[in-house]
Design an enzyme around this catalytic site. Structure first.
Site, PDB file in Angstrom:
ATOM      1  CG  ASP A 127      -1.976   1.052   1.181  1.00  0.00           C
ATOM      2  OD1 ASP A 127      -3.047   0.768   0.599  1.00  0.00           O
ATOM      3  OD2 ASP A 127      -1.747   2.170   1.695  1.00  0.00           O
ATOM      4  CG  ASN A 135      -4.903  11.537  -4.891  1.00  0.00           C
ATOM      5  OD1 ASN A 135      -4.290  11.614  -5.955  1.00  0.00           O
ATOM      6  ND2 ASN A 135      -5.486  10.424  -4.482  1.00  0.00           N
ATOM      7  CG  HIS A 140      -7.606  13.288  -7.926  1.00  0.00           C
ATOM      8  ND1 HIS A 140      -7.711  12.244  -7.040  1.00  0.00           N
ATOM      9  CD2 HIS A 140      -8.409  14.274  -7.448  1.00  0.00           C
ATOM     10  CE1 HIS A 140      -8.555  12.561  -6.072  1.00  0.00           C
ATOM     11  NE2 HIS A 140      -8.994  13.798  -6.294  1.00  0.00           N
ATOM     12  CG  ASP A 144      -4.434   9.181 -11.945  1.00  0.00           C
ATOM     13  OD1 ASP A 144      -4.878   8.636 -10.911  1.00  0.00           O
ATOM     14  OD2 ASP A 144      -5.154   9.768 -12.778  1.00  0.00           O
ATOM     15  CD  GLU A 170      -4.555   4.186  -1.106  1.00  0.00           C
ATOM     16  OE1 GLU A 170      -4.735   4.581   0.062  1.00  0.00           O
ATOM     17  OE2 GLU A 170      -5.435   4.256  -1.992  1.00  0.00           O
TER      18      GLU A 170
END
Length: 282
Positions: A127, A135, A140, A144, A170
């Site tokens: 994770d 973010n 965002h 990404d 994630e």
């Protein structure tokens, strides 16, 4: 003489031409046999002015000229159409198992592999640490880019020998096959180190991130969802221990977060981590 078509055989243009050639010979043979069958009727009715030898030669030529040429062209066209359908089907299947953002396998493909994995393998759940802050702080698009970068590192470390998937958000899952336990843990540690050292640039910003990971072992007496639960609890301990860590299920520590949801889900016949029904033994 079977005319059954297997779409799996149309993966190349050579297979299409081979199909057309086979169908052409079959058509020629059928046309020739048909001509031989009607020749006696033609002679009986007085409709055949040629000698038998000439009639046979004409039948052979007609079979090749009409049966072979026409059926060959149609078979070639049909073969190309079937090949396009076969390629489209394979591409659809690939896309249905692929996460579009990371390019890794998706959860559907991961769940299928998880159910088929046996002893001699490890499951790592990874994770990205403090991903929400990425973010919130950079947008965002930056998030990404971080996911794509981490996915690239996982591909670099684990390559094709192991199965890598993005489980959602994630979170990533890796089924590590073969080698010894220390070697498998070492691969996860290498991935963690590479992520920590990587500088991700997006819109002029330099982003640093880390990952935490939990590892559990597959065993013949453990159901796949039990292995997943153990890896998820190990991941929770890695997060609780300060993040940017790899924790194996055998390391000491409590996982109170997992106990209650797992028990409740088990009673309901559901896997709380995979989100799919779990067969209940009779």
């Amino acid at each position: 003489m079977s005319l059954q078509v297997d779409l799996g055989n149309f993966d190349s243009r050579g297979a299409v031409y081979n199909f057309a050639l086979k169908m052409t010979f079959r058509a020629v043979l059928l046309a020739f046999l048909f001509n031989l069958a009607v020749l006696p009727l033609g002679y009986a009715l007085g409709l055949m002015p040629l000698s038998l030898a000439d009639a046979v030669k004409l039948s052979v030529a007609g079979s090749w000229l009409f049966g072979g040429a026409v059926s060959g062209a149609l078979a070639l066209l049909t073969g190309h159409v079937i090949r396009e359908l076969s390629v489209s089907r394979a591409e659809f299947e690939r896309l249905s198992r692929t996460d579009m953002l990371s390019g890794l396998l998706n959860r559907r493909a991961f769940n299928a592999a998880l159910a088929e994995t046996g002893p001699g393998a490890s499951l790592a759940i990874l994770d990205i640490d403090r991903f929400k802050a990425v973010n919130d702080g950079h947008g965002h698009c930056a998030g990404d880019e971080v996911i794509r970068s981490v996915a690239g590192i996982l591909r670099e470390v684990f390559e094709d020998e192991h199965l890598i998937a993005r489980l959602g958000g994630e979170e990533f899952g890796v089924i590590i096959r073969g080698g010894g336990l220390a070697q498998r843990i070492g691969l996860v540690e290498r991935a963690r180190n590479l992520v920590e050292a990587r500088v991700i640039r997006c819109d002029g910003a330099a982003i640093h991130t880390t990952i935490s990971a939990g590892i559990a072992e597959f065993a013949s007496d453990l159901r796949p969802e039990s292995v997943y639960s153990a890896a998820d609890c190990a991941l929770y301990r890695a997060k609780a221990g300060g993040r940017n860590r790899v924790v194996h299920e055998t390391e000491e520590g409590n996982c109170d977060r997992c106990d209650k949801p797992a028990a409740e889900a088990s009673a309901a016949g559901m896997n709380p981590f995979i989100g799919e029904p779990v067969p209940v033994a009779g």
